[in-house]
Design an enzyme around this catalytic site. Structure first.
Site, mmCIF file in Angstrom:
data_model
loop_
_atom_site.group_PDB
_atom_site.id
_atom_site.type_symbol
_atom_site.label_atom_id
_atom_site.label_comp_id
_atom_site.label_asym_id
_atom_site.label_seq_id
_atom_site.Cartn_x
_atom_site.Cartn_y
_atom_site.Cartn_z
ATOM 1 N N SER A 134 0.814 -1.392 -0.056
ATOM 2 C CA SER A 134 0.089 0.067 -0.179
ATOM 3 C C SER A 134 0.967 1.192 0.086
ATOM 4 O O SER A 134 1.821 1.265 0.293
ATOM 5 C CB SER A 134 -1.078 0.084 1.425
ATOM 6 O OG SER A 134 -1.556 1.091 1.488
ATOM 7 N N GLU A 136 0.253 3.551 1.658
ATOM 8 C CA GLU A 136 0.367 3.996 3.093
ATOM 9 C C GLU A 136 1.666 3.696 3.759
ATOM 10 O O GLU A 136 2.134 4.416 4.713
ATOM 11 C CB GLU A 136 -0.643 3.129 3.905
ATOM 12 C CG GLU A 136 -2.263 3.902 4.127
ATOM 13 C CD GLU A 136 -2.188 5.130 4.713
ATOM 14 O OE1 GLU A 136 -1.803 5.181 5.888
ATOM 15 O OE2 GLU A 136 -2.697 6.305 4.314
ATOM 16 N N TYR A 157 -1.820 -0.209 10.786
ATOM 17 C CA TYR A 157 -1.882 -0.821 9.537
ATOM 18 C C TYR A 157 -0.766 -0.759 8.608
ATOM 19 O O TYR A 157 -0.472 -1.640 7.925
ATOM 20 C CB TYR A 157 -3.404 -0.048 8.657
ATOM 21 C CG TYR A 157 -3.495 -0.547 7.349
ATOM 22 C CD1 TYR A 157 -3.768 -1.757 6.837
ATOM 23 C CD2 TYR A 157 -3.013 0.493 6.334
ATOM 24 C CE1 TYR A 157 -4.064 -1.760 5.613
ATOM 25 C CE2 TYR A 157 -3.169 0.148 5.003
ATOM 26 C CZ TYR A 157 -3.735 -1.252 4.611
ATOM 27 O OH TYR A 157 -3.826 -1.398 3.113
HETATM 28 P P1 NAP Z 1 -11.657 -4.532 1.478
HETATM 29 O O1 NAP Z 1 -12.634 -4.116 0.564
HETATM 30 O O2 NAP Z 1 -11.454 -3.912 2.896
HETATM 31 O O3 NAP Z 1 -11.495 -6.073 1.460
HETATM 32 C C1 NAP Z 1 -10.591 -6.748 2.344
HETATM 33 C C2 NAP Z 1 -10.810 -8.371 2.328
HETATM 34 O O4 NAP Z 1 -10.099 -8.955 3.486
HETATM 35 C C3 NAP Z 1 -12.401 -8.726 2.415
HETATM 36 O O5 NAP Z 1 -12.531 -9.814 1.385
HETATM 37 C C4 NAP Z 1 -12.259 -9.314 3.894
HETATM 38 O O6 NAP Z 1 -13.425 -10.302 4.191
HETATM 39 C C5 NAP Z 1 -10.957 -10.087 4.015
HETATM 40 N N1 NAP Z 1 -10.323 -10.210 5.603
HETATM 41 C C6 NAP Z 1 -10.651 -9.212 6.248
HETATM 42 N N2 NAP Z 1 -10.060 -9.727 7.296
HETATM 43 C C7 NAP Z 1 -9.577 -11.099 7.107
HETATM 44 C C8 NAP Z 1 -8.874 -12.035 7.840
HETATM 45 N N3 NAP Z 1 -8.564 -12.054 9.119
HETATM 46 N N4 NAP Z 1 -8.436 -13.087 7.064
HETATM 47 C C9 NAP Z 1 -8.965 -13.138 5.858
HETATM 48 N N5 NAP Z 1 -9.532 -12.391 4.989
HETATM 49 C C10 NAP Z 1 -9.859 -11.295 5.870
HETATM 50 O O7 NAP Z 1 -10.082 -4.070 0.795
HETATM 51 P P2 NAP Z 1 -9.894 -3.777 -0.714
HETATM 52 O O8 NAP Z 1 -9.908 -2.293 -0.999
HETATM 53 O O9 NAP Z 1 -10.459 -4.694 -1.534
HETATM 54 O O10 NAP Z 1 -8.231 -3.810 -0.735
HETATM 55 C C11 NAP Z 1 -7.706 -5.162 -0.996
HETATM 56 C C12 NAP Z 1 -5.955 -5.258 -0.365
HETATM 57 O O11 NAP Z 1 -5.523 -4.171 -1.117
HETATM 58 C C13 NAP Z 1 -5.853 -5.159 1.040
HETATM 59 O O12 NAP Z 1 -5.006 -5.944 1.441
HETATM 60 C C14 NAP Z 1 -5.716 -3.517 1.186
HETATM 61 O O13 NAP Z 1 -5.019 -3.401 2.598
HETATM 62 C C15 NAP Z 1 -4.949 -3.358 0.075
HETATM 63 N N6 NAP Z 1 -4.594 -1.991 -0.535
HETATM 64 C C16 NAP Z 1 -6.170 -1.418 -0.875
HETATM 65 C C17 NAP Z 1 -6.031 -0.188 -1.509
HETATM 66 C C18 NAP Z 1 -7.294 0.543 -1.804
HETATM 67 O O14 NAP Z 1 -7.145 1.816 -1.979
HETATM 68 N N7 NAP Z 1 -8.225 -0.151 -2.038
HETATM 69 C C19 NAP Z 1 -4.836 0.470 -1.655
HETATM 70 C C20 NAP Z 1 -3.534 -0.217 -1.386
HETATM 71 C C21 NAP Z 1 -3.608 -1.494 -0.615
HETATM 72 P P3 NAP Z 1 -14.609 -9.635 4.645
HETATM 73 O O15 NAP Z 1 -15.672 -9.462 3.340
HETATM 74 O O16 NAP Z 1 -15.336 -10.888 5.431
HETATM 75 O O17 NAP Z 1 -14.559 -8.684 5.583
HETATM 76 N N1 GDD Z 2 -12.629 7.039 6.140
HETATM 77 C C1 GDD Z 2 -12.635 8.517 6.499
HETATM 78 N N2 GDD Z 2 -13.773 8.945 6.780
HETATM 79 N N3 GDD Z 2 -11.687 9.042 6.139
HETATM 80 C C2 GDD Z 2 -11.615 10.614 6.133
HETATM 81 C C3 GDD Z 2 -12.770 11.072 6.406
HETATM 82 C C4 GDD Z 2 -14.037 10.218 7.033
HETATM 83 O O1 GDD Z 2 -14.856 10.803 7.464
HETATM 84 N N4 GDD Z 2 -12.823 12.306 6.691
HETATM 85 C C5 GDD Z 2 -11.513 12.694 5.973
HETATM 86 N N5 GDD Z 2 -10.866 11.495 5.661
HETATM 87 C C6 GDD Z 2 -9.539 11.513 5.150
HETATM 88 C C7 GDD Z 2 -8.622 10.447 6.052
HETATM 89 O O2 GDD Z 2 -8.199 11.279 7.431
HETATM 90 C C8 GDD Z 2 -7.538 10.069 4.969
HETATM 91 O O3 GDD Z 2 -6.437 11.047 5.031
HETATM 92 C C9 GDD Z 2 -8.369 10.306 3.721
HETATM 93 O O4 GDD Z 2 -9.526 10.894 3.961
HETATM 94 C C10 GDD Z 2 -8.495 8.916 2.916
HETATM 95 O O5 GDD Z 2 -8.954 8.064 3.998
HETATM 96 P P1 GDD Z 2 -9.989 6.471 3.638
HETATM 97 O O6 GDD Z 2 -10.633 6.754 2.350
HETATM 98 O O7 GDD Z 2 -10.130 5.848 4.935
HETATM 99 O O8 GDD Z 2 -8.531 5.815 3.004
HETATM 100 P P2 GDD Z 2 -6.918 5.669 3.589
HETATM 101 O O9 GDD Z 2 -6.138 6.468 2.429
HETATM 102 O O10 GDD Z 2 -6.648 5.957 4.750
HETATM 103 O O11 GDD Z 2 -6.730 4.233 3.155
HETATM 104 C C11 GDD Z 2 -7.060 3.467 1.936
HETATM 105 O O12 GDD Z 2 -6.118 3.604 0.874
HETATM 106 C C12 GDD Z 2 -4.563 2.946 1.362
HETATM 107 C C13 GDD Z 2 -3.797 3.036 0.000
HETATM 108 O O13 GDD Z 2 -3.306 4.445 0.422
HETATM 109 C C14 GDD Z 2 -7.370 1.849 2.439
HETATM 110 O O14 GDD Z 2 -7.950 1.558 1.363
HETATM 111 C C15 GDD Z 2 -6.098 1.479 2.835
HETATM 112 O O15 GDD Z 2 -6.362 -0.255 2.916
HETATM 113 C C16 GDD Z 2 -5.010 1.548 1.474
HETATM 114 O O16 GDD Z 2 -4.014 0.850 1.890
#
Ligand code: NAP
Ligand code: GDD
Length: 348
Positions: A134, A136, A157
């Site tokens: 990520s 992050e 995380y």
């Molecule tokens: P998501 O929608 O939160 O999905 C997470 C998945 O992980 C769900 O299927 C969840 O199952 C499963 N999970 C949670 N806890 C688990 C456990 N203990 N054992 C096995 N599975 C578990 O996340 P996403 O946005 O698709 O992201 C996919 C991956 O990419 C994650 O690793 C995330 O950290 C990473 N990532 C995401 C982003 C982004 O912007 N989306 C960016 C960078 C990296 P349930 O449905 O049962 O909760």
């Molecule tokens: N969730 C949330 N809710 N975020 C908020 C809010 C709110 O009400 N208001 C402001 N934010 C700001 C957060 O503080 C953060 O700076 C930004 O919006 C994005 O927050 P999220 O959408 O929760 O995503 P994230 O950037 O923290 O994390 C996501 O992206 C990562 C990749 O950079 C997740 O998908 C992570 O799993 C992923 O790794």
């Protein structure tokens, strides 16, 4: 027929990846968690009755905290490719549940790698692994972030993701395993979890437009993110596993916008001014924030031949259109006397 195993198949990315791999002719196996309610909404349209002929999607109960179960699944599926997308992926929640997040995101990754390592040792089969890293992990490192930018994680995380990344590098070097680390910047979609800020905003826009909600409470509006479209990003994951040698890849659009700009654009889609509806609630602030993520992905793009197809304006448009329709359905139910649950207004 190639077999793929996906952890996190019920999540945003897992559902799009499952679609992509089925389209490509794979047999797809996904790990799902046992829950007291159904948690397979995002993949229900792909599900087939296992008694039917020609089924190519199979689901297995498992958890990244359960190494024995992971081993059993790996041994029975005998995958050619493993995509490790499972995670407690909410940054704010990781401050509330740091130990659990470390267990799933950090140690869970190690458990999976170890299960695959032993499977390869005993069978001689080659397995390719995608590890979901990520942006992050860059955390407080100033933008633009590149592949050689040092990590500076700002949440439990992110620290756990850094551990997962280094387990990948170490297992590659120690055991010659094919592990590709994808460092993906934020990617969103109509299937994004409703407690992430983009979806929280677009859900609220739909409901406000339909008179189901009055206000939207947000935290830090100044944070900037490099927001892409999830279906584009799962294609990059697949491409990483089709390369001759394993490596690290950074996937981003190269453009960043603030939360304020996202809200402004989303409300404007339905002819509303965001300032009339958005209020700040400090409960959504994070103990340590990641202020500015902007990815420099030119090298990866050239190496993989990958380009994002959906930009910021189109992303906002698609998400708002989808959530406007969802809110219209909720409005119909509400008018018929059903209670509409507005959980995403207060959670996340
Ligand atoms: P998501 O929608 O939160 O999905 C997470 C998945 O992980 C769900 O299927 C969840 O199952 C499963 N999970 C949670 N806890 C688990 C456990 N203990 N054992 C096995 N599975 C578990 O996340 P996403 O946005 O698709 O992201 C996919 C991956 O990419 C994650 O690793 C995330 O950290 C990473 N990532 C995401 C982003 C982004 O912007 N989306 C960016 C960078 C990296 P349930 O449905 O049962 O909760
Ligand atoms: N969730 C949330 N809710 N975020 C908020 C809010 C709110 O009400 N208001 C402001 N934010 C700001 C957060 O503080 C953060 O700076 C930004 O919006 C994005 O927050 P999220 O959408 O929760 O995503 P994230 O950037 O923290 O994390 C996501 O992206 C990562 C990749 O950079 C997740 O998908 C992570 O799993 C992923 O790794």
């Amino acid at each position: 027929m190639k077999r793929a195993l996906i952890t996190g198949i019920t999540g945003q990315d897992g559902s799009y990846l499952a679609e992509l791999l089925l389209e490509k002719g794979y047999e797809v196996h996904g790990i799902i968690r046992r829950a007291s309610t159904f948690n397979t909404d995002r993949i229900d349209h792909l599900y087939q009755d296992p008694h039917e002929e020609g089924v190519r999607l199979f689901l297995h109960y498992g958890d990244l905290t359960d190494g024995t179960g992971l081993r059993r699944i790996v041994e029975s599926v005998r995958p050619h490719e493993v995509y490790n997308l499972g995670a407690q992926s909410h940054v704010k929640v990781s401050f509330d549940q740091p130990e659990y997040t470390a267990d799933v995101v950090g140690t869970g990754t190690l458990r999976l790698f170890d299960a695959v390592r032993d499977y390869c040792d005993t069978t001689g089969c080659a397995v390719r692994i995608y590890q979901a890293g990520s942006s992050e992990m860059f955390g407080a490192a100033p933008p633009p972030q590149r592949l050689d930018t040092p990590f500076y994680p700002r949440s439990p995380y992110a620290v756990a993701k850094v551990a997962g990344y280094w387990y990948g590098v170490n297992y590659r070097e120690a055991y010659g395993m094919f592990i590709a680390n994808g460092i993906l910047f934020n990617h969103e979609s109509e299937r994004r979890g409703e407690t992430f800020v983009t979806r929280k905003i677009t859900r609220a826009v739909g409901r406000i437009k339909h008179g189901l909600q009055d206000k939207l409470f947000l935290g830090n509006l100044e944070a900037k993110r490099d927001w892409g479209y999830a279906p584009d990003y799962v294609e990059a994951m697949w491409l990483m596993l089709q390369q001759d040698v394993p490596g690290d890849y950074l996937i981003a659009t190269g453009e960043a916008y603030s939360v304020r700009e996202f809200a402004e654009a989303a409300f404007a889609e339905v002819g509303l001014n965001w300032q009339d509806y958005v209020e700040i609630d400090p409960r959504y602030f994070r103990p340590t924030e990641v202020d500015y993520l902007l990815g420099e992905a030119t090298a990866t793009r050239e190496q993989l031949g990958w380009q994002p197809k959906v930009g910021f304006a189109e992303l906002v448009k698609r998400m708002v259109a989808y959530d406007l329709e969802l809110a219209a359905q909720e409005k119909t139910l509400s008018d018929a006397g059903h209670k509409v649950n507005l959980r995403s207004v207060t959670h996340g």
